[in-house]
Design a protein around this motif. Structure first.
Motif, short mmCIF file in Angstrom:
data_model
loop_
_atom_site.label_atom_id
_atom_site.label_comp_id
_atom_site.label_asym_id
_atom_site.label_seq_id
_atom_site.Cartn_x
_atom_site.Cartn_y
_atom_site.Cartn_z
N HIS A 100 -0.64 2.74 -10.70
CA HIS A 100 0.92 3.54 -8.86
C HIS A 100 1.11 4.92 -9.09
N SER B 201 2.76 6.64 -4.15
CA SER B 201 3.28 6.68 -2.95
C SER B 201 3.48 8.18 -2.01
N ASP C 183 3.14 10.03 -8.25
CA ASP C 183 3.25 9.33 -7.34
C ASP C 183 2.40 8.48 -6.64
#
Length: 160
Positions: A81, A42, A40
């Protein structure tokens, strides 16, 4: 704290990048070099301690600017993402001795990130669900790593 990174990363001094490469190396050692792995964006930016003014894009381009990455690391960002990575099969020297480098990280933040990752990957000592942190994506069957929301408190510091 000492961490093990691929031998081609031994001249890199950015502790966030070293932590990310140590993670990539460990995943490939555990699950194989012939696979692509999702991460991911993030989590990518949290581990590397790199935020692009709030934008998670362009992390793969930034990472490829570091010495040794070309020809040894394949990166892609096929989704908004998620990014994916694959390391070149580790070379061996002489009598099958793996080529790796031991680097030291000093930042308390990066040490905590690394310890959290180790906890997730070493029989999931942090989570009761064995498959919670490394799992297969439903659509493409590519292994995916996710830090839990509990880790957010550990990785709040940002680098801009």
């Amino acid at each position: 704290m000492k961490i093990v990174v691929p031998h081609w990363a031994e001249n890199i001094e950015h502790e966030g990048v070293l932590t990310l490469f140590a993670f990539f190396y460990r995943v490939c050692e555990m699950y194989g070099y012939d696979n692509w792995y999702y991460i991911d964006n993030s989590d990518f930016s949290k581990i590397a301690n790199k935020y692009n003014n709030g934008h998670l894009g362009c992390l793969t381009n930034w990472l490829m600017t570091f010495e040794g990455t070309h020809g040894n690391l394949e990166l892609g960002d096929p989704f908004t993402h998620k990014s994916m990575f694959k390391l070149k099969q580790r070379p061996t020297r002489g009598m099958q001795v793996p080529t790796q480098a031991v680097k030291e990280i000093h930042s308390e933040r990066q040490i905590r990130v690394w310890l959290y990752i180790l906890g997730c990957m070493n029989n999931n000592l942090i989570s009761e669900d064995v498959n919670e942190n490394i799992r297969k994506s439903n659509a493409s069957h590519i292994s995916e790593f996710n830090l839990s929301d509990e880790a957010i408190g550990i990785v709040k510091e940002k680098e801009y």
